[in-house]
Scaffold this active site. Structure first.
Site, PDB file in Angstrom:
ATOM      1  N   CYS A   2      12.374   8.590  -3.143  1.00 45.92           N
ATOM      2  CA  CYS A   2      12.599   9.333  -4.373  1.00 45.92           C
ATOM      3  C   CYS A   2      13.560   8.532  -5.225  1.00 45.92           C
ATOM      4  O   CYS A   2      14.206   7.607  -4.744  1.00 45.92           O
ATOM      5  CB  CYS A   2      13.183  10.710  -4.080  1.00 45.92           C
ATOM      6  SG  CYS A   2      12.172  11.719  -2.962  1.00 45.92           S
ATOM      7  N   ARG A  27       9.064   5.236  -7.558  1.00 47.48           N
ATOM      8  CA  ARG A  27       9.602   5.697  -6.281  1.00 47.48           C
ATOM      9  C   ARG A  27       9.103   7.087  -5.908  1.00 47.48           C
ATOM     10  O   ARG A  27       9.278   7.518  -4.757  1.00 47.48           O
ATOM     11  CB  ARG A  27      11.135   5.720  -6.322  1.00 47.48           C
ATOM     12  CG  ARG A  27      11.768   4.357  -6.255  1.00 47.48           C
ATOM     13  CD  ARG A  27      13.279   4.453  -6.386  1.00 47.48           C
ATOM     14  NE  ARG A  27      13.921   3.178  -6.090  1.00 47.48           N
ATOM     15  CZ  ARG A  27      14.448   2.848  -4.921  1.00 47.48           C
ATOM     16  NH1 ARG A  27      14.400   3.700  -3.929  1.00 47.48           N
ATOM     17  NH2 ARG A  27      15.008   1.673  -4.743  1.00 47.48           N
ATOM     18  N   TRP A  74       9.093  12.257  -4.319  1.00 43.64           N
ATOM     19  CA  TRP A  74       7.925  12.029  -3.472  1.00 43.64           C
ATOM     20  C   TRP A  74       8.077  12.990  -2.310  1.00 43.64           C
ATOM     21  O   TRP A  74       9.007  12.879  -1.516  1.00 43.64           O
ATOM     22  CB  TRP A  74       7.885  10.581  -2.996  1.00 43.64           C
ATOM     23  CG  TRP A  74       6.667  10.216  -2.202  1.00 43.64           C
ATOM     24  CD1 TRP A  74       5.451   9.840  -2.694  1.00 43.64           C
ATOM     25  CD2 TRP A  74       6.551  10.184  -0.774  1.00 43.64           C
ATOM     26  NE1 TRP A  74       4.586   9.580  -1.656  1.00 43.64           N
ATOM     27  CE2 TRP A  74       5.235   9.782  -0.474  1.00 43.64           C
ATOM     28  CE3 TRP A  74       7.425  10.458   0.273  1.00 43.64           C
ATOM     29  CZ2 TRP A  74       4.779   9.651   0.837  1.00 43.64           C
ATOM     30  CZ3 TRP A  74       6.971  10.337   1.571  1.00 43.64           C
ATOM     31  CH2 TRP A  74       5.668   9.931   1.847  1.00 43.64           C
ATOM     32  N   ASN A  99      17.936  11.711  -1.993  1.00 44.64           N
ATOM     33  CA  ASN A  99      16.876  10.856  -1.467  1.00 44.64           C
ATOM     34  C   ASN A  99      17.135  10.690   0.017  1.00 44.64           C
ATOM     35  O   ASN A  99      18.259  10.435   0.428  1.00 44.64           O
ATOM     36  CB  ASN A  99      16.883   9.496  -2.171  1.00 44.64           C
ATOM     37  CG  ASN A  99      15.778   8.588  -1.669  1.00 44.64           C
ATOM     38  OD1 ASN A  99      14.812   9.044  -1.082  1.00 44.64           O
ATOM     39  ND2 ASN A  99      15.926   7.289  -1.897  1.00 44.64           N
ATOM     40  N   GLY A 100      16.090  10.829   0.844  1.00 45.87           N
ATOM     41  CA  GLY A 100      16.246  10.679   2.280  1.00 45.87           C
ATOM     42  C   GLY A 100      15.749  11.902   3.015  1.00 45.87           C
ATOM     43  O   GLY A 100      15.076  12.770   2.450  1.00 45.87           O
ATOM     44  N   GLU A 481      -5.014  -7.344   4.425  1.00 42.69           N
ATOM     45  CA  GLU A 481      -4.344  -7.054   3.165  1.00 42.69           C
ATOM     46  C   GLU A 481      -5.342  -6.606   2.109  1.00 42.69           C
ATOM     47  O   GLU A 481      -5.070  -5.690   1.322  1.00 42.69           O
ATOM     48  CB  GLU A 481      -3.571  -8.294   2.692  1.00 42.69           C
ATOM     49  CG  GLU A 481      -2.949  -8.187   1.313  1.00 42.69           C
ATOM     50  CD  GLU A 481      -1.871  -7.122   1.186  1.00 42.69           C
ATOM     51  OE1 GLU A 481      -1.413  -6.898   0.049  1.00 42.69           O
ATOM     52  OE2 GLU A 481      -1.490  -6.506   2.204  1.00 42.69           O
ATOM     53  N   LYS A 485      -5.217  -2.999   0.187  1.00 43.22           N
ATOM     54  CA  LYS A 485      -5.181  -2.862  -1.270  1.00 43.22           C
ATOM     55  C   LYS A 485      -6.291  -1.936  -1.756  1.00 43.22           C
ATOM     56  O   LYS A 485      -6.079  -1.092  -2.627  1.00 43.22           O
ATOM     57  CB  LYS A 485      -5.320  -4.243  -1.938  1.00 43.22           C
ATOM     58  CG  LYS A 485      -4.081  -5.095  -1.862  1.00 43.22           C
ATOM     59  CD  LYS A 485      -2.968  -4.542  -2.731  1.00 43.22           C
ATOM     60  CE  LYS A 485      -1.610  -5.063  -2.296  1.00 43.22           C
ATOM     61  NZ  LYS A 485      -1.086  -4.449  -1.079  1.00 43.22           N
ATOM     62  N   GLU A 488      -5.481   1.700  -0.772  1.00 48.58           N
ATOM     63  CA  GLU A 488      -4.287   2.199  -1.451  1.00 48.58           C
ATOM     64  C   GLU A 488      -4.589   2.746  -2.843  1.00 48.58           C
ATOM     65  O   GLU A 488      -4.101   3.812  -3.215  1.00 48.58           O
ATOM     66  CB  GLU A 488      -3.251   1.073  -1.605  1.00 48.58           C
ATOM     67  CG  GLU A 488      -2.337   0.848  -0.431  1.00 48.58           C
ATOM     68  CD  GLU A 488      -1.303  -0.221  -0.740  1.00 48.58           C
ATOM     69  OE1 GLU A 488      -0.121   0.038  -0.495  1.00 48.58           O
ATOM     70  OE2 GLU A 488      -1.668  -1.304  -1.231  1.00 48.58           O
ATOM     71  N   HIS A 504     -18.366  -6.416  18.890  1.00 47.30           N
ATOM     72  CA  HIS A 504     -17.678  -5.598  19.888  1.00 47.30           C
ATOM     73  C   HIS A 504     -17.414  -4.182  19.389  1.00 47.30           C
ATOM     74  O   HIS A 504     -16.533  -3.493  19.909  1.00 47.30           O
ATOM     75  CB  HIS A 504     -16.368  -6.267  20.308  1.00 47.30           C
ATOM     76  CG  HIS A 504     -16.555  -7.589  20.961  1.00 47.30           C
ATOM     77  ND1 HIS A 504     -17.114  -7.734  22.215  1.00 47.30           N
ATOM     78  CD2 HIS A 504     -16.285  -8.841  20.521  1.00 47.30           C
ATOM     79  CE1 HIS A 504     -17.169  -9.012  22.531  1.00 47.30           C
ATOM     80  NE2 HIS A 504     -16.680  -9.715  21.514  1.00 47.30           N
ATOM     81  N   LYS A 603       6.732   3.484  -3.898  1.00 47.37           N
ATOM     82  CA  LYS A 603       7.004   2.060  -3.768  1.00 47.37           C
ATOM     83  C   LYS A 603       8.021   1.737  -2.673  1.00 47.37           C
ATOM     84  O   LYS A 603       7.773   0.918  -1.807  1.00 47.37           O
ATOM     85  CB  LYS A 603       7.517   1.530  -5.115  1.00 47.37           C
ATOM     86  CG  LYS A 603       7.791   0.027  -5.136  1.00 47.37           C
ATOM     87  CD  LYS A 603       6.531  -0.776  -5.004  1.00 47.37           C
ATOM     88  CE  LYS A 603       6.781  -2.267  -5.167  1.00 47.37           C
ATOM     89  NZ  LYS A 603       5.557  -3.031  -4.899  1.00 47.37           N
TER      90      LYS A 603
END
Length: 608
Positions: A2, A27, A74, A99-100, A481, A485, A488, A504, A603
């Protein structure tokens, strides 16, 4: 995950708070709110959604005050609702932003309910507001109330607190989550990130673990966890406001993808000037002498950067290298060695899982610690013996791009330095690696020039619900990656596999509705990759290939090829990262998703 901002001044701080929250919206953007001291009362404005909705409400209500706090959320505890939005208040007397995560909030909630406190939200933060209120009503000392309240908290927090009866005081505290103080002339500010205060001041002070600070218009006093007064160093931020603006781009992700040649050049510059060696690293670089093994610890995209580095480290240095997700490493019985180099990677330097994993490694007696980070004076570098600072510049988009490629450069520099210190690097090889770095930004620009071709693929992907990415060797992490992306920012389910693993299990998923992206550089594994592609085509799968210019691939039925620059050798993973970034970006545009602020993500991950 946040964003916090606060201000105390002789002017109306409402605009400062709103502007700061806009800078911090990366954030968290589920909800936002501000609380200002206005005419002897706490005036609070909260809205679900983006900061713009809250700003409109604040303007309509003519919010005005010289002391205030703000927050963009968030969601962790409780759903995305206005009652759960910050700031939280207690008795119309105390307002708090946080925040936390407070781990003992259930116990404290029950305790406070038993003392007559009523809760209006599902959040852990409301516990903090009531705790501060409980202590404050005893002797009307806000600073002392916050000091006592935080001693009752278990978990991670950055908080900012104001009281209705204290118009000249802002109190903040931190433990495990970032918080800084911006120092102005006759006014002072607090924020989770320097970007939120740059429009008012460039002078910033970073709080340490356990710090509690009392802030007035004219002064800043910091006290550590024991209650002793301490001095925290004042820094002049080198982040520019221009780097935080979109300029000619439509999204920050697009901007940051196209900034990669410059970010790489800036990061490489110091290597070309000094050559490989301990001088590249700030702090105590003597820890690199006598290293017997390497342990890389990171999360998300940074973990994939570390996964590329594992191939480099083992092939160039002869040292064993392990790569682990931080949230897993910190909770297992790790085998420790004093000769093990612990490498932590984080764009922000504040990733909680990575920070806690580093603390765990050090608790085992592993003091050879090196961080790779993009933000100076953040927590991770301060807790590490040595650090390599990348020069990616501010990265705002949630999906990391230029931070990833500059991390790869840093990891390559570390690898070659270890090889040099171990006597495994000839002068000719060193000159060759420096030359490869010198040409890297040009190769990345060449890859960026492929954007129109990649954009043409995006409409095909936009209609799909699943995708598969394949790579081999050092390019397998680039496939991972690429899949990350895509999922996301497009919300397409995407997975990555080593191409040799197809038979497999994953081959069972392949049909005409499952596009398969293949990273196919012209390296020693190219023929193996071609064989794996035949397995896909035999099952009716449609293949999209990123191949080097000299790989001799051609379009055919069900096979689409885009040629990246000629194979650039050991740095090829960095070049091949760019096309998969562009594919995700343009597919997201085709699907109409929010590129910079994808749902459910933020983020800077400062919670578990």
């Amino acid at each position: 995950m946040c964003g916090i901002v606060g201000a105390i001044a002789e002017r109306n701080v409402t605009g400062i708070l709103v502007e700061g929250l806009k800078r911090l919206e990366y954030r968290g953007y589920d909800s936002s709110g501000i609380a200002v001291l206005d005419s002897g009362a706490i005036h609070r404005v909260r809205r679900v959604g983006r900061v713009a909705a809250m700003e409109e409400a604040a303007l309509a209500e003519n919010t005005n005050g010289q002391l205030g706090i703000g927050h963009t959320r968030w969601a962790t505890h409780g759903g995305v609702t206005e009652p759960n939005a910050h700031p939280h208040v207690s008795g119309e007397l105390i307002a708090v932003v946080h925040n936390g995560i407070i781990e003992n909030h259930d116990h404290k909630r029950d305790e406070l309910k038993g003392q007559g406190y009523a809760f209006t939200s599902q959040t852990d933060t409301e516990v903090i507001a009531h705790l501060v209120h409980r202590h404050y009503v005893q002797d009307q000392d806000l600073f002392a109330a916050v000091q006592r309240a935080v001693k009752e908290l278990e978990g991670a927090y950055a908080i900012a607190v104001i009281a209705r009866d204290n118009p000249d005081l802002l109190v903040v505290a931190r433990m495990g989550c970032p918080l800084l103080i911006g120092v102005g002339e006759g006014e002072n500010f607090v924020a989770s990130d320097v970007s939120a205060v740059l429009s008012s001041t460039r002078r910033v002070m970073y709080l340490e673990e356990g710090d509690v600070a009392r802030i007035t218009r004219e002064s800043v006093q910091v006290f550590d966890g024991t209650g002793a007064a301490v001095e925290r160093k004042l820094h002049l931020s080198d982040v520019s406001l221009a780097s935080l603006e979109l300029g000619p781009y439509s999204h920050f992700m697009q901007k940051e993808i196209h900034e990669q040649p410059r970010a790489l050049s800036d990061t490489i510059e110091q290597i070309l000037a000094q050559g490989f060696g301990a001088s590249l690293f700030d702090g105590d670089a003597s820890i690199l002498q006598g290293v017997k093994s390497v342990q890389i610890i990171a999360c998300g995209t940074s973990f994939y950067a570390g996964s590329v580095a594992r191939y480099w480290v083992e092939s160039l240095t002869g040292l064993p290298c392990a790569v682990e997700i931080a949230s897993e490493y910190r909770y297992r019985e790790a085998v420790a060695s004093p000769d093990n180099l612990i490498v932590t990677i984080s764009q922000s330097g504040e990733t909680l899982d990575t920070m806690e994993a580093l603390k765990y490694a050090k608790s085992l007696g592993q003091n050879r610690t090196l961080s790779i980070c993009n933000v100076r004076e953040s927590a991770l570098p301060r807790f590490s013996a040595a650090v390599f600072y990348t020069k990616a510049g501010a990265e705002i988009g949630v999906a990391s791009t230029k931070a990833f490629t500059t991390q790869l450069v840093a990891l390559f520099a570390l690898t070659v330095t270890l090889a040099k210190l171990n006597g495994r690097l000839t002068p000719e090889a060193e000159a060759g690696y420096l030359d490869a770095l010198r040409h890297l930004p040009g190769s990345v620009q060449h890859a960026l020039n492929l954007e129109p071709q990649i954009k043409a693929w995006s409409d095909r992907f936009a209609a799909k619900d699943h995708a598969l990415f394949l790579g081999r060797g050092v390019h397998y992490p680039i496939a991972m990656e690429g899949a990350l992306k895509l999922k996301e920012i497009t919300y397409i389910h995407a997975e990555a596999y080593p191409a040799g693993e197809l038979k497999h299990g994953p081959l069972a998923l392949v049909d005409e509705n499952m596009p398969v992206v293949v990273i196919a550089p012209n390296d020693a594994l190219l023929e193996k990759v071609k064989s794996n592609m035949q397995e896909v085509r035999a099952r009716g799968g449609e293949i999209f290939v990123f191949a080097d210019l000299d790989s001799h691939f051609h379009d055919s039925e069900g096979v689409h090829v885009i040629r990246t620059p000629r194979h650039v050798g050991i740095l090829s993973p960095i070049v091949h990262a760019v096309p998969v970034q562009l594919l995700a970006y343009h597919t997201a545009l085709s699907r109409g998703t929010d590129v910079d602020k994808p749902r459910n993500l933020a983020k800077s991950v400062t919670v578990e």
